[in-house]
Design a protein around this motif. Sequence first.
Motif, PDB file in Angstrom:
ATOM      1  N   THR A  45       0.869  -1.179   0.000  1.00 31.99           N
ATOM      2  CA  THR A  45       0.000   0.000   0.000  1.00 31.99           C
ATOM      3  C   THR A  45       0.900   1.221   0.000  1.00 31.99           C
ATOM      4  OG1 THR A  45      -0.281  -0.354   2.369  1.00 31.99           O
ATOM      5  CG2 THR A  45      -2.135  -0.869   0.970  1.00 31.99           C
ATOM      6  N   GLU A  51       2.377   6.378  -7.386  1.00 30.67           N
ATOM      7  CA  GLU A  51       1.737   5.786  -8.551  1.00 30.67           C
ATOM      8  C   GLU A  51       1.508   6.823  -9.657  1.00 30.67           C
ATOM      9  OE1 GLU A  51      -2.531   4.273  -8.680  1.00 30.67           O
ATOM     10  OE2 GLU A  51      -1.405   2.470  -9.163  1.00 30.67           O
ATOM     11  N   ASN A  57       5.808   1.761 -11.162  1.00 26.75           N
ATOM     12  CA  ASN A  57       5.964   0.756 -12.205  1.00 26.75           C
ATOM     13  C   ASN A  57       7.426   0.526 -12.528  1.00 26.75           C
ATOM     14  OD1 ASN A  57       3.383   0.020 -12.578  1.00 26.75           O
ATOM     15  ND2 ASN A  57       2.999   1.314 -14.353  1.00 26.75           N
ATOM     16  N   ASN A  60       8.874  -1.568  -9.708  1.00 30.22           N
ATOM     17  CA  ASN A  60       8.344  -2.905  -9.461  1.00 30.22           C
ATOM     18  C   ASN A  60       8.666  -3.904 -10.566  1.00 30.22           C
ATOM     19  OD1 ASN A  60       7.383  -1.961  -7.093  1.00 30.22           O
ATOM     20  ND2 ASN A  60       5.237  -1.864  -7.715  1.00 30.22           N
ATOM     21  N   ALA A  61       8.723  -3.433 -11.820  1.00 29.88           N
ATOM     22  CA  ALA A  61       8.914  -4.378 -12.929  1.00 29.88           C
ATOM     23  C   ALA A  61      10.223  -5.179 -12.784  1.00 29.88           C
ATOM     24  CB  ALA A  61       8.858  -3.640 -14.265  1.00 29.88           C
ATOM     25  N   GLU A  64       9.876  -7.735  -9.909  1.00 31.72           N
ATOM     26  CA  GLU A  64       9.011  -8.866 -10.270  1.00 31.72           C
ATOM     27  C   GLU A  64       9.761  -9.827 -11.179  1.00 31.72           C
ATOM     28  OE1 GLU A  64       5.664  -6.674 -11.880  1.00 31.72           O
ATOM     29  OE2 GLU A  64       4.517  -7.056 -10.054  1.00 31.72           O
ATOM     30  N   VAL A  71       3.832  -7.872  -7.575  1.00 36.56           N
ATOM     31  CA  VAL A  71       3.589  -6.819  -6.600  1.00 36.56           C
ATOM     32  C   VAL A  71       2.222  -6.204  -6.894  1.00 36.56           C
ATOM     33  CG1 VAL A  71       4.366  -4.636  -5.634  1.00 36.56           C
ATOM     34  CG2 VAL A  71       6.052  -6.299  -6.434  1.00 36.56           C
ATOM     35  N   ASP A  72       1.316  -6.323  -5.940  1.00 40.87           N
ATOM     36  CA  ASP A  72       0.020  -5.659  -6.060  1.00 40.87           C
ATOM     37  C   ASP A  72       0.108  -4.326  -5.338  1.00 40.87           C
ATOM     38  OD1 ASP A  72      -0.994  -7.735  -7.427  1.00 40.87           O
ATOM     39  OD2 ASP A  72      -2.284  -8.491  -5.828  1.00 40.87           O
ATOM     40  N   ALA A  73       0.169  -3.254  -6.106  1.00 43.25           N
ATOM     41  CA  ALA A  73       0.316  -1.936  -5.491  1.00 43.25           C
ATOM     42  C   ALA A  73      -1.041  -1.261  -5.399  1.00 43.25           C
ATOM     43  CB  ALA A  73       1.267  -1.078  -6.312  1.00 43.25           C
ATOM     44  N   VAL A  74      -1.453  -0.933  -4.171  1.00 47.10           N
ATOM     45  CA  VAL A  74      -2.722  -0.251  -3.955  1.00 47.10           C
ATOM     46  C   VAL A  74      -2.401   1.184  -3.552  1.00 47.10           C
ATOM     47  CG1 VAL A  74      -4.866  -0.237  -2.651  1.00 47.10           C
ATOM     48  CG2 VAL A  74      -3.766  -2.406  -3.199  1.00 47.10           C
ATOM     49  N   ALA A  75      -2.769   2.130  -4.389  1.00 47.86           N
ATOM     50  CA  ALA A  75      -2.443   3.529  -4.113  1.00 47.86           C
ATOM     51  C   ALA A  75      -3.568   4.177  -3.321  1.00 47.86           C
ATOM     52  CB  ALA A  75      -2.209   4.283  -5.419  1.00 47.86           C
TER      53      ALA A  75
END
Lengths: 309, 236
Positions: A45, A51, A57, A60-61, A64, A71-75
């Motif tokens: 989070t 974001e 991005n 994270n790329a 991963e 990676v589940d990114a919740v903004a």
Amino acid sequence: MPIQRRAFIAAMGSGAAAGLAGCLGDDSDSDGDGPEISGETLTLTTTTSTEDTGLLNELNAPFEDRYGVTVDAVAQGTGAALKTARDGDSDVVMVHARSLEDEFIEDSYGVNRRDLMFNDFVIVGSPDDPASIAGSEDVNEALNAIAESESTFISRGDNSGTHTKEQALWDDAGRDSDTLGEWYTDIGGGMGDALNRANELGAYTLSDRGTYLSMQGNTDLEIHVQGPVEGGPESLMNPYGIVAVNPAVHDHVNYDLAMAYIGYITGPDGQDIIKNYTVDGEQLFFPEALSEAPNFQQYVPEGWDGGDQ
Amino acid sequence: MPFESSIPFLLEFPFEWTYIRSIIRVSLYVSLVAVSLSTICSLPVALLVGFAEFRGKRLLTSIINTGMGFPSVVVGLVVLFAVSNQGPLGSLDLVFTPEAMIMSQFILAFPVITGVSLAAVSGVEQTVRDAAYAMGGTRLDVALVTIKEARYGIATAVLAGFGRAISEVGSVLIVGGNIAGSDGTSKTRTITTAIQLEARQGRYRTAMILGAILVVLVLLVNAIVVRLGSDDGGYR
């Protein structure tokens, strides 16, 4: 203090190890003595600024790819991101409000906070500048000028890191942000919303430089008060931290993966990505995790005294 | 926009097609599954309430009708509380997943489909049912005959439920988290939450294009359902 000391120390130890692994870097996928994390999912989070600027991005790329994870990114806003983590619904949080981060750690929900990067806040507004604050190097003076001229000021009002900072700045200027008057407009929205609204209304607002720069093409807003990145006052500094959720409180969180992520993002690879990330040629964030003189205070709440438990 | 400027406009299309395709896929997956499940649950309820005479029928009907307008963000909040790790379904690890979004869309679509189907079923003449019984039909046969008679109204119900589900933004944002991977594929990002994100960043043009895609999708689904509903060449 509710923190279980041994778990805390163990967590700090493995955090340091993961951080070190990140520092040593390149052979991280060649041996088998670390915990197996491939195929797993990390829930992160974070704030809307990471974001909305596109940095997330970029960070994270490669992570991963290297570890074979998702990676589940919740903004969310900083407040909501920390609340989600308190509920055990995320594994790691990346936010920018030290006071809220410290509270999160003191309440035993977070371990292994690390300084990640910084940028700065700027006071932006329409080119007409009705309060004549352009070029001011004193935040208090600028805010008081806005208040005295009753120029419209947009507040995020969403308990985000920026909102928390803005309230602290009004406090420093000797004004209570709850009683400012009708010109002080609380929109309860993200940074982009606030900038759009300020643009429409010809108003002032406090923005992080990154989001402002990434939206510069879409607004007429100008920076009137610079932050420390361009030589402005230190009080507009905007430091980001990253904190793992304490597995001793929420035993289902993916602590190994969270620490791998923290190690990566505070290691040379992550820090290089942060340093090299630009929008229209402007650097948005400045890496802060790799320091010649490590600040051990970053792992614990500011002013924390671990001596007498 | 003048014609000559539309070519470069298309060339500098502001996003990746893989990204677009994956958010469309997630939007359709979540909404279609939710609407299918809602329909399966709604039809028996609509038939039972429509045929039976019992005390409180009017109350129940008005509760269903109230549910049609239930605020979606409240549904999102309730589902979030249920699926959060602190909630009763926390052990299922559903928070920020498409399944959680399906749950909230199901709750939103169910009263809409039930309510509109109920009206359609109630409109079927008593004589049709009597005839079906008289011919020796079982209760299931009677139900099927009624559904066939009321199919236009039921199709409308399903479409209304689908429209509510796919154009809904508040609850999917809360329970889904608007997650897209760094490779540009969506996990829980739908067209509506993508529009919200683009608008937040001031990229109104991208938001408008996504909005147009959403409208086209809804029109397409409508056309398909209308087509399916007219297997005998038209409606009565």
